[in-house]
Write a protein that holds these residues in place. Structure first.
Motif, PDB file in Angstrom:
ATOM      1  N   SER A  40       0.867  -1.171   0.000  1.00  0.00           N
ATOM      2  CA  SER A  40       0.000   0.000   0.000  1.00  0.00           C
ATOM      3  C   SER A  40       0.905   1.223   0.000  1.00  0.00           C
ATOM      4  CB  SER A  40      -0.908   0.006   1.227  1.00  0.00           C
ATOM      5  OG  SER A  40      -1.837  -1.038   1.142  1.00  0.00           O
ATOM      6  N   ASN A  41       0.986   1.870  -1.137  1.00  0.00           N
ATOM      7  CA  ASN A  41       1.861   3.028  -1.305  1.00  0.00           C
ATOM      8  C   ASN A  41       1.061   4.312  -1.152  1.00  0.00           C
ATOM      9  OD1 ASN A  41       3.802   1.110  -1.980  1.00  0.00           O
ATOM     10  ND2 ASN A  41       3.341   1.267  -4.145  1.00  0.00           N
ATOM     11  N   GLU A  42       1.751   5.369  -0.870  1.00  0.00           N
ATOM     12  CA  GLU A  42       1.160   6.708  -0.836  1.00  0.00           C
ATOM     13  C   GLU A  42       1.995   7.569  -1.750  1.00  0.00           C
ATOM     14  OE1 GLU A  42      -1.407   9.704  -0.053  1.00  0.00           O
ATOM     15  OE2 GLU A  42      -1.634   7.683   0.730  1.00  0.00           O
ATOM     16  N   ASP A  49       1.297   4.268   2.622  1.00  0.00           N
ATOM     17  CA  ASP A  49      -0.091   4.265   3.076  1.00  0.00           C
ATOM     18  C   ASP A  49      -0.170   3.461   4.367  1.00  0.00           C
ATOM     19  OD1 ASP A  49      -2.790   3.961   3.543  1.00  0.00           O
ATOM     20  OD2 ASP A  49      -3.257   3.128   1.586  1.00  0.00           O
ATOM     21  N   GLN A  50      -0.389   4.131   5.460  1.00  0.00           N
ATOM     22  CA  GLN A  50      -0.431   3.457   6.752  1.00  0.00           C
ATOM     23  C   GLN A  50      -1.854   3.229   7.240  1.00  0.00           C
ATOM     24  OE1 GLN A  50       2.312   5.270   9.507  1.00  0.00           O
ATOM     25  NE2 GLN A  50       3.886   5.428   7.949  1.00  0.00           N
ATOM     26  N   SER A  51      -2.816   3.146   6.303  1.00  0.00           N
ATOM     27  CA  SER A  51      -4.197   2.890   6.689  1.00  0.00           C
ATOM     28  C   SER A  51      -4.468   1.409   6.896  1.00  0.00           C
ATOM     29  CB  SER A  51      -5.156   3.444   5.625  1.00  0.00           C
ATOM     30  OG  SER A  51      -5.036   2.715   4.414  1.00  0.00           O
ATOM     31  N   GLY A  55       1.142  -1.402   4.380  1.00  0.00           N
ATOM     32  CA  GLY A  55       2.075  -0.281   4.376  1.00  0.00           C
ATOM     33  C   GLY A  55       3.259  -0.619   5.265  1.00  0.00           C
ATOM     34  N   ASN A  69      -6.684  -2.767   4.917  1.00  0.00           N
ATOM     35  CA  ASN A  69      -7.583  -1.648   4.625  1.00  0.00           C
ATOM     36  C   ASN A  69      -8.725  -2.078   3.703  1.00  0.00           C
ATOM     37  OD1 ASN A  69      -6.540  -1.599   1.985  1.00  0.00           O
ATOM     38  ND2 ASN A  69      -5.147   0.077   2.417  1.00  0.00           N
TER      39      ASN A  69
END
Length: 133
Positions: A40-42, A49-51, A55, A69
């Motif tokens: 999961s990248n941001e 992405d720490q949701s 991540g 997520n």
């Protein structure tokens, strides 16, 4: 071995280095790869992405308290017993611009009640949005 852990996509094998085999977030992250999940990248930042658990991994014995997520849960189809809402937003092909429904949180989910658990909003840009709590 370089790094803290690695796993094979859609496989049974996960490998951990040193103390990282003791941390739940690293274990869950690597098992996520076994389920077929990517990172999961941001933006352009890997693990940004720490949701959810795909991540960044945390070197903690008791946390963090999180799960996969909404996008990863949709990908797996874990909530197919419940109602998943798929809607198009924005652009000329939009079929839904407003949603009025009750959404049930994961902790209150009952597979026998047909509750809405996840909403997927399809955007013309292809960067879909997911809602779950």
């Amino acid at each position: 071995m370089n790094g803290i852990a690695y796993a094979f996509i859609n496989s049974w094998q996960s490998v951990y280095s040193n103390e990282w085999c003791n941390y739940p977030s690293a274990q869950i992250h690597e098992v996520g790869h076994n389920f077929g999940y990517g990172h999961s990248n941001e933006g352009s930042q890997d693990y940004g992405d720490q949701s959810g658990m795909m991540g960044y991994s945390y070197s903690q014995d008791e946390g963090p308290v999180m799960c996969f997520n909404a996008a990863k849960t949709w990908q797996t189809g874990w909530m197919n017993n419940g109602k998943q809402v798929n809607m198009n937003i924005g652009g000329s092909g939009a079929t839904d611009n407003c949603l009025e429904t009750d959404i049930t949180g994961q902790a209150d989910y009952d597979v026998n009640l047909g509750q809405t658990i996840i909403v997927k909003m399809n955007k013309p840009s292809g960067r879909d949005l997911f809602l779950m709590y």
